[in-house]
Motif scaffolding. Structure first.
Motif, PDB file in Angstrom:
ATOM      1  N   HIS A  68     -11.949 -20.594  13.642  1.00 41.63           N
ATOM      2  CA  HIS A  68     -11.291 -21.473  12.669  1.00 41.63           C
ATOM      3  C   HIS A  68     -10.976 -22.821  13.312  1.00 41.63           C
ATOM      4  O   HIS A  68     -10.476 -22.884  14.439  1.00 41.63           O
ATOM      5  CB  HIS A  68      -9.999 -20.829  12.177  1.00 41.63           C
ATOM      6  N   ASP A  96      -8.923 -26.518  12.528  1.00 41.98           N
ATOM      7  CA  ASP A  96      -8.005 -27.231  11.646  1.00 41.98           C
ATOM      8  C   ASP A  96      -8.638 -28.499  11.092  1.00 41.98           C
ATOM      9  O   ASP A  96      -8.341 -28.915   9.979  1.00 41.98           O
ATOM     10  CB  ASP A  96      -6.704 -27.584  12.384  1.00 41.98           C
ATOM     11  N   ASN A 117     -15.349 -24.803  10.124  1.00 46.48           N
ATOM     12  CA  ASN A 117     -15.224 -23.620  10.966  1.00 46.48           C
ATOM     13  C   ASN A 117     -16.580 -23.342  11.602  1.00 46.48           C
ATOM     14  O   ASN A 117     -17.626 -23.613  11.012  1.00 46.48           O
ATOM     15  CB  ASN A 117     -14.785 -22.417  10.136  1.00 46.48           C
ATOM     16  N   GLU A 142      -8.424 -15.698  21.704  1.00 42.52           N
ATOM     17  CA  GLU A 142      -8.570 -17.067  21.215  1.00 42.52           C
ATOM     18  C   GLU A 142      -7.690 -17.964  22.055  1.00 42.52           C
ATOM     19  O   GLU A 142      -6.529 -17.652  22.314  1.00 42.52           O
ATOM     20  CB  GLU A 142      -8.163 -17.148  19.745  1.00 42.52           C
ATOM     21  N   ASN A 190      -7.339 -12.782  14.478  1.00 39.07           N
ATOM     22  CA  ASN A 190      -6.234 -13.346  15.242  1.00 39.07           C
ATOM     23  C   ASN A 190      -4.924 -13.066  14.508  1.00 39.07           C
ATOM     24  O   ASN A 190      -4.450 -13.883  13.738  1.00 39.07           O
ATOM     25  CB  ASN A 190      -6.456 -14.842  15.449  1.00 39.07           C
ATOM     26  N   GLU A 238      -1.336 -15.108  16.050  1.00 35.61           N
ATOM     27  CA  GLU A 238      -1.039 -16.500  15.734  1.00 35.61           C
ATOM     28  C   GLU A 238      -1.244 -16.800  14.246  1.00 35.61           C
ATOM     29  O   GLU A 238      -1.339 -17.958  13.857  1.00 35.61           O
ATOM     30  CB  GLU A 238      -1.920 -17.419  16.592  1.00 35.61           C
ATOM     31  N   ASP A 239      -1.316 -15.748  13.438  1.00 37.01           N
ATOM     32  CA  ASP A 239      -1.476 -15.881  11.992  1.00 37.01           C
ATOM     33  C   ASP A 239      -2.660 -16.785  11.637  1.00 37.01           C
ATOM     34  O   ASP A 239      -2.544 -17.680  10.818  1.00 37.01           O
ATOM     35  CB  ASP A 239      -0.179 -16.376  11.347  1.00 37.01           C
ATOM     36  N   GLU A 240      -3.777 -16.572  12.310  1.00 41.73           N
ATOM     37  CA  GLU A 240      -5.028 -17.299  12.061  1.00 41.73           C
ATOM     38  C   GLU A 240      -6.117 -16.296  11.705  1.00 41.73           C
ATOM     39  O   GLU A 240      -6.995 -16.001  12.520  1.00 41.73           O
ATOM     40  CB  GLU A 240      -5.449 -18.112  13.296  1.00 41.73           C
ATOM     41  N   ASP A 246      -8.716 -16.504  10.101  1.00 42.33           N
ATOM     42  CA  ASP A 246     -10.094 -17.007  10.108  1.00 42.33           C
ATOM     43  C   ASP A 246     -10.688 -17.087  11.510  1.00 42.33           C
ATOM     44  O   ASP A 246     -11.870 -17.403  11.650  1.00 42.33           O
ATOM     45  CB  ASP A 246     -10.182 -18.363   9.407  1.00 42.33           C
ATOM     46  N   ASP A 247      -9.900 -16.841  12.555  1.00 43.37           N
ATOM     47  CA  ASP A 247     -10.466 -16.554  13.874  1.00 43.37           C
ATOM     48  C   ASP A 247     -10.723 -15.054  13.837  1.00 43.37           C
ATOM     49  O   ASP A 247      -9.786 -14.250  13.878  1.00 43.37           O
ATOM     50  CB  ASP A 247      -9.481 -16.864  15.012  1.00 43.37           C
TER      51      ASP A 247
END
Length: 143
Positions: free
Chosen positions: A12, A14, A18, A76, A114, A117-119, A121-122
């Motif tokens: 992901h 920012d 992506n 990550e 992930n 880290e509340d990601e 999309d990784d």
């Protein structure tokens, strides 16, 4: 045991698009050493994400193979060599091993993201197929 492992991954971003990646590889685990045997594979994506799958295999007297003590992991960080573990889980422990009968195959799909880290999309989807190749008599003439 022979098989293949495939990684479908996303890093992901920012800013910008992506990054998506795919990796695949065949494998051949030969039972020529101590059992259980430990194996692992990894895929990298976008310079920041690495996914791994680890497991052990052992043979049984009925010629089946057991896959256990497994784990998938997603890292990550600032590089794809990071030790920053951000997601993962175990599979196939002694209470629930993956059993592959002689001459058969088993395919499993693992999703990891992930979570730390509340990601979401990784992420990575790891598809692995193990095939328990039958033992052939060596040195016998075909009939």
């Amino acid at each position: 045991m022979v098989g293949s492992v495939a990684f479908q991954m996303m890093d992901h971003e920012d800013v910008g698009r992506n990054v998506t990646c795919t990796h695949s590889a065949p494998f051949n685990h030969r039972g020529t050493g101590q059992l259980p045997q430990a194996h692992w594979f990894f895929g990298k994506c976008g310079g920041e994400v690495r996914a791994e799958i680890h497991y052990e295999i052992s043979a049984r007297s009925d010629r089946s193979v057991i896959v256990d003590d497994g784990r998938v992991a997603l890292f990550e960080g600032a590089s794809d060599d990071t030790r920053d573990l951000d997601g993962g889980y175990p599979f196939g422990f002694p209470e629930n091993p993956i059993r592959i009968p002689d001459g058969q195959s088993v395919t499993k799909v693992f999703h990891v993201s992930n979570a730390m880290e509340d990601e979401p999309d990784d992420k990575a989807t790891i598809t692995i197929t193990w095939k328990n190749v039958p033992i052939r008599a060596i040195g016998k003439a075909p009939r």
